[in-house]
Enzyme design. Sequence first.
Site: not given
Length: 651
Positions: A195, A224-226
Amino acid sequence: MSTTVGEELNRSNIVINEVKDDSFQKISRPVKTVLYEGLQEKDVGITEYTSSTPGISGILKHRLSDFQVNEIALDGTVVRLTSRTVPEKEAEDPNLEYAVDETGLCEKYSKDIDTMVKSQSTKSIEINVDGLSKEQRKSIHNFLKFKYGTKVSTNTKKDDQDKQFIVIRLSTLVKNDRQTWPKSRPEYLHFALHKCNMDTTNVVSILSKQLRVKVNTIKHAGTKDKRGNTTQMLSVRKLNANNVAKVNARNIWTGNYVYKDSTLKLGSLKGNRFRIVLRNIKGNDEEVSNAIEMLKLHGFINYYGLQRFGSSVVSPTYVVGKSLACGNCEEAIEHILKPRPLESAFENDTDRARSVWWNTRDPKLALKQLSKKNFTVEAKIIRSLAFNGSKAYVNAFQIIPRNLVLLYLHSYQSLMWNKIVSQRIQKFGLKPIVGDLVFKDNESKEVLDEVIDGEEIKEEDEEEETDVNIVKFPEVETISEENLSKYTIFDVVYPLPGCDISYPKNEIGKWYIDLLAKDGLTSEKLSKKNKLFSLKGTYRSIVSKAEDIVWTTINHNDLNDDLLLSDIEVIENKQPFISVPDGSFKSLSIEFSLRPSNYATMVIRQITKQDTSSHTQASLCKISNNNKRDIVSIEEEDNTNKKIRLDLSED
């Protein structure tokens, strides 16, 4: 800053035009001439470093491609999206290779079934099997599965006269997927998710809608981090890879499909592998090497990074968490719905709803400002208050997904942990002292913060809850004079405040008690009858290490050059960036692995010795762009002077 929140709120007073029926008509657009700088590290207790080595200044997360995260599975494998191919013949069941219809009835209905499948008809076809034996009926089921695979679903039913029929329908219309799932295939589909600039929870929500499954059936090992490109494993029960491969959503890619006998669980990972670019660094290769060697030797302080506390200065998540920990749901809602006029240059429906509620305390009036597609926390609270009553504050938090409620509470715990650790390092340095805590079992170091307070954070709509009475907590022991020499600072753990943890047996333990007392709390008060707001606590290493560090410097002429390839770009055979000799900018590309719940931004701050807040990074970017323009101006001036000299010589 010259403009205060109060002044800005007064300046942007909401003009509410009401007609005789009290319906809301119009809100003026707030004036937003000044924006807040956002939270900085010092605001959340992040102040210390593990070494005094000069930092290598650089810009973090200038581009999305500068921050790449790949999950590390429990077996140590780094999860990467390497293939988007669906397994061949996945729909076939080897046990049905020679399926034969012993009754011959299927041939009679074959044209009707073919037409139903081709036209995707919602109608069903019924075969009268009254009087047939169980084996004969089974042969019909098996033959239809053999011929049509998972395209159709079959089941036997009786009518009002107790006659038996086999009903044939499209599988997409049947909720019970057990009827069409091949017996030889494991139940759980595991796949890699890649993503870009999206939250894991947001992606899961999108997948659930397109796949027509509940959110809680899609499992992952951790969020997970954006801001960045990230790859991790997801799992879902009894769903064909073909269905997942057909998902069409921006910035979402799936692949590496494989079927397994068990589902993923929160915490089922060894850690994360990071690839990060720091742009326009200041320092030569020797200085960079020295900074990284110090990182390898001394590690980094295991602070909770700024991501833990949200982006709002008006209402940081820890302020809401403090109110919830104190049992004051009304105050918590006040913080969440407080207008934030200086935090965004643009106004949306959530901003308008906040403003209306703040000025009127009428949730029904505020509700009229929200679009039907707004599912933010603010929107859910306003809808709950409008439905259950304007003072039904506890009900409002029961509407919010439980993981978001815990996010607020954990943010408050994290702030206290950061402050305690900073104070401890300032006074006692980076050596263990008598009374500090260590894990009895080294494996406890892998405990996830997401599995905190005795229970996993569940996804929205999930009904299952973990029994906190049977959860095994990591055991700790106290460092004594006799065993002090056995330990290093990397062994020391400090608790997040809770009702079921031990505090250090030294003066630092009293710091916890005093800090809680300032907020009117004690460890006992963190235990609530309503488990939603109860905090049991856990432990966290105060210093950690990044493993398998690899780095290089890259020269380039454009500050915006893409210097790292994402997994999807590698699949698409995009060529990697090649360093340009004597480029205008010098950037650092660094890779390392961290245990679950460690923050990569805290590793980077140890190298750069600078604030990782978005405001600081934006300021560095602005300086870099200005310097670039100055260089271009000098070059243009030199070219102009050369042209003038050339013109003079021609005269």
